[in-house]
Design an enzyme around this catalytic site. Structure first.
Site, PDB file in Angstrom:
ATOM      1  N   HIS A 101      -8.415   4.521 -13.822  1.00 59.09           N
ATOM      2  CA  HIS A 101      -7.294   3.783 -13.401  1.00 59.09           C
ATOM      3  C   HIS A 101      -6.590   3.264 -14.882  1.00 59.09           C
ATOM      4  O   HIS A 101      -6.373   1.916 -14.869  1.00 59.09           O
ATOM      5  CB  HIS A 101      -7.715   2.640 -12.399  1.00 59.09           C
ATOM      6  CG  HIS A 101      -6.904   2.711 -11.163  1.00 59.09           C
ATOM      7  ND1 HIS A 101      -6.121   1.698 -10.438  1.00 59.09           N
ATOM      8  CD2 HIS A 101      -6.240   4.044 -10.599  1.00 59.09           C
ATOM      9  CE1 HIS A 101      -5.501   2.155  -9.401  1.00 59.09           C
ATOM     10  NE2 HIS A 101      -5.542   3.459  -9.488  1.00 59.09           N
ATOM     11  N   HIS A 139      -2.213  14.294 -12.890  1.00 61.55           N
ATOM     12  CA  HIS A 139      -3.212  13.490 -12.134  1.00 61.55           C
ATOM     13  C   HIS A 139      -3.913  14.262 -11.102  1.00 61.55           C
ATOM     14  O   HIS A 139      -5.014  14.080 -10.805  1.00 61.55           O
ATOM     15  CB  HIS A 139      -2.852  12.082 -11.744  1.00 61.55           C
ATOM     16  CG  HIS A 139      -3.754  11.276 -11.387  1.00 61.55           C
ATOM     17  ND1 HIS A 139      -4.539  10.525 -12.323  1.00 61.55           N
ATOM     18  CD2 HIS A 139      -4.225  10.678 -10.064  1.00 61.55           C
ATOM     19  CE1 HIS A 139      -5.330   9.679 -11.627  1.00 61.55           C
ATOM     20  NE2 HIS A 139      -5.267   9.786 -10.273  1.00 61.55           N
TER      21      HIS A 139
END
Length: 740
Positions: free
Chosen positions: A95, A49
């Site tokens: 998200h 990420h």
């Protein structure tokens, strides 16, 4: 001396998402066993990420420059010039994992995070979008996730005071175990008042700003870089909790602070919280950071250094301060009721040092935390491309109107009104075009000019043919912006894929990137920011590859922007850009189409080919017509083809249309998803000139019908009332969510 917390075991290393060879890399780098806090720091900085370790090689191939680009990838958000000493600041982030675990807070904090990315650069947010993908409607979790995600987006955005003006929603079984929530924000700043994250100056105070630190979100970035399994509920504590009212105060405090001249560098605390923000600021500036965690404001007692460094509590910023402006800066945050704490100092030793209770718990080389992160050239295999669909094997339906009614009320084509009416899309008073059209249009406060914004991708195309699907995502974004009369400026991307360690998944990623890059170059539509979200899998099944493209465009006078609604009885309908086969000139591509899936129950065939030169010619021509005032309505053709476009234009106005009978197969002409096409309407007095100019420019243009009545008639098929279509279109979502 460093304080060792606990022994570092192979199991502990694995729990932090680090592979044995990556851990060995850490040992070689620092020459000793890390402390637990250091292991957490490496885990945060080296996960997928934050480090983009599987994608960096391919991201570098994307076009990121142009005369309009002020700041490309690498900062909190991209920046483009929009004239009048103003810039547009925008980005999209995912998200996904948090929203599947805890839909409301996952989606809400996704909105909060992307807003901070924008205002940390000195821009005031003026609009938001979201691109959502959910599992099949009948799946037992889907309705719950839809309700929570939509409520979270609305709850945060509405309370913060930013209009959510558009987006997209799809349903497919491949998202059953892993929904996608991609959040986009756009802000405006003065060109000479942009703030960056690069720290400058030795011995300067490092200031913590905003809300207090808690244990929520600890390990969130690492969780977002892993596949799901049956233990999904155990990951709930890794989801952050947001407070939009605190974020609103943080916005106003930051913008007021920036006006004082006190800010040397500033970074929001997003993924990996204090760790990532401090390391990135120091590494970019060639400086070290020394942090004293005892000074960090906390809302929970006895938090460990590990928890504090990895907490992803929301509404927090980190700043390097001009010490001469300290009193003035602190007064701003006291006024807004937010924490302002000196938690460290910049140093000249290129070390990242962290202490807690007087003990040194981390002492690491700051540049290597980022620069020495693993970078993989993952093995990949080019995907097999399915054969083109044989139209001869798809029989024409007995009733095209019935097919249209079924499609317009299907989950992927139904009105999203149930969603966008929960969002305040009019707050700030500058929304020119509300959700439901090709692109949202938001006026720049105090100006005639406006920005158009949209997000697009067709995942089923990318699954079938990643290269053409990547091109198509960019081309459709460009078309939608063009269709409202705006000049496309730049894009941000959100590349959502499965496990990159699988060569077939990595192959789709690579080919999609190649398609995106080719389209962005051909359309002068550079990538200025973005996000990669990998490991979107549950129990070994990956999502559809979903490289979302969000773009913005500029129109000099918002009053000239076009809408999709029919305007006047008797106006002529013209199809621009039809380049189907000789046997089916209006359109012929049914492979991977909505029609094929919803009517025939099939998902096969190749994706439509995207002729980028034609996209550019056709779009520039249509934009010229809009700005010259020659057309009354414009709609690009995409999902569902010509029939769906006509139906949406009719539903938006209440006026019907009679469409001529095309040559060739009727279902292909009306529901084919050939690219580079638009429907326009114009007064009869304008038509001769439009057709003449199109012919001179080499643009296919054909009269296909006229506006009028209260029904739509497709060729020889029986007419179907616009009201019937509207009821189907508007009825699916409320019925599905139990409100009918």
């Amino acid at each position: 001396m460093l304080k060792n917390d606990i022994p570092i075991t192979p199991e502990l290393v694995a729990d932090h998402g680090l592979k044995p060879d990556e851990y060995q890399r850490i040992l070689d780098l620092i020459g000793r066993e890390p402390t637990l806090t250091e292991l957490g720091i490496f885990s945060a900085m080296w996960n997928e990420h934050c480090s983009y370790k599987s994608s960096k090689k391919w991201l570098r191939t994307l076009p990121t420059e142009g005369p309009q680009v002020v700041c490309g990838p690498g900062e909190n958000a991209g920046i483009v010039d929009i004239g009048d000493n103003q810039v547009a600041v925008f980005k999209m982030e995912s998200h996904n994992h948090p929203s599947y675990i805890e839909p409301y807070q996952g989606a809400a904090t996704g909105v909060g995070g992307i807003l901070r990315d924008v205002f940390t650069m000195g821009a005031r947010p003026i609009a938001a979008l979201n691109a959502l993908r959910f599992g099949e409607p009948d799946h037992p979790r889907t309705r719950h996730i839809v309700a929570g995600v939509v409520a979270g987006i609305g709850g945060y955005g509405n309370s913060f005071g930013v209009p959510t003006v558009g987006g997209e929603v799809n349903f497919h079984r491949r998202y059953n175990g892993n929904c996608l929530v991609n959040a986009f924000a756009l802000g405006i700043a003065d060109a000479d008042k942009i703030f960056y994250s690069e720290a400058k100056g030795v011995g300067l105070p490092v200031i913590y700003l905003g809300a207090k630190t808690g244990r929520d979100g600890v390990g969130g970035a690492t969780m977002a870089s892993a596949e799901f399994d049956e233990g999904i509920d155990e990951k709930r504590p890794t989801v952050q909790v947001g407070d939009p009212f605190t974020e609103k105060r943080l916005l106003e405090a930051c913008l007021e602070l920036m006006a004082t001249g006190a800010v040397i560098a500033i970074q929001d605390m997003g993924a990996a919280g204090l760790t990532c923000s401090a390391v990135e600021m120091g590494a970019k500036g060639g400086l070290g950071f020394s942090l004293d965690l005892d000074a960090v404001p906390t809302r929970e007692t006895e938090m460990s250094a590990y928890e504090m460094m990895l907490s992803e509590s929301q509404e927090r910023m980190l700043m390097v301060l001009d010490p001469k402006k300290r009193k003035e800066a602190e007064a701003v945050f006291v006024k807004w009721g937010l924490d302002f704490a000196e938690v460290g100092v910049t140093t000249d030793d290129l070390r990242f040092k962290v202490s807690r209770y007087g003990d040194l718990v981390a002492d690491l080389p700051i540049r290597e935390l980022g620069d020495e992160a693993p970078e993989y050239d993952r093995p990949w295999v080019a995907p097999d491309i399915p054969a083109p669909l044989d139209l001869a094997g798809i029989s024409e339906p007995a009733d095209l109107g019935d097919c249209l009614n079924r499609l317009i009320g299907s989950p992927d084509m139904a009105s999203r009104r149930w969603i966008w009416e929960q969002y305040d899309h009019l707050v700030q008073g500058n929304t020119v075009q509300k959700p439901g059209g090709d692109a949202a249009v938001v006026r720049i406060d105090g100006k005639d000019k406006a920005l158009a914004l949209t997000s697009d991708v067709t995942p089923r195309y990318v699954e079938a043919n990643p290269f053409e699907g990547g091109k198509q995502a960019v081309a459709e974004c460009w078309r939608n912006i063009t269709a409202v009369g705006a000049l496309p400026l730049a894009v941000t991307d959100n590349l959502n894929f499965g496990n990159p360690e699988r060569p077939e998944i990595m192959g789709r990623f690579v080919r999609a990137i190649e398609g995106i890059g080719e389209a962005c170059r051909a359309l002068d539509f550079p990538v200025v920011s973005g996000n990669v979200s990998l490991y979107n899998e549950t129990n070994g099944e990956g999502i559809l590859p979903t490289p979302t493209i969000a773009g913005i465009g500029l129109i000099d006078d918002w009053r000239k922007s076009a809408t999709i609604a029919f305007k006047t009885e008797g106006e002529t309908i013209v199809l621009i850009g039809a380049t189907g086969s000789a046997e089916a000139p209006w359109g012929s591509h049914l492979g991977q189409s909505v029609y094929l899936r919803e009517i025939e129950g099939r998902e096969d065939g190749d994706a439509p080919a995207v002729d980028l030169a034609a996209e550019k010619r056709h779009g520039d021509f249509v934009r010229g017509l809009i700005l010259a005032g020659h057309v009354s309505a414009v709609h690009d053709l995409s999902d569902g083809g010509l029939a769906i476009a006509i139906a949406e234009m009719a539903i938006a106005s209440g006026l019907g249309a009679k469409i001529e009978t095309p040559d060739g197969p009727q279902h292909a002409a009306f529901f084919g998803e050939d690219q580079a096409r638009y429907v326009i309407t114009a007064a009869r007095s304008e038509i001769a000139a439009i057709l003449q100019n199109a012919e001179a420019a080499g643009i296919p243009a054909e009269i296909i019908g006229a506006v009028g009545g209260e029904a739509i008639q497709l060729g020889r098929a029986p007419a179907i009332d616009v009201k019937t279509l509207r009821d189907s279109h508007e009825g699916w979502f409320p019925a599905y969510m139990g409100e009918n």
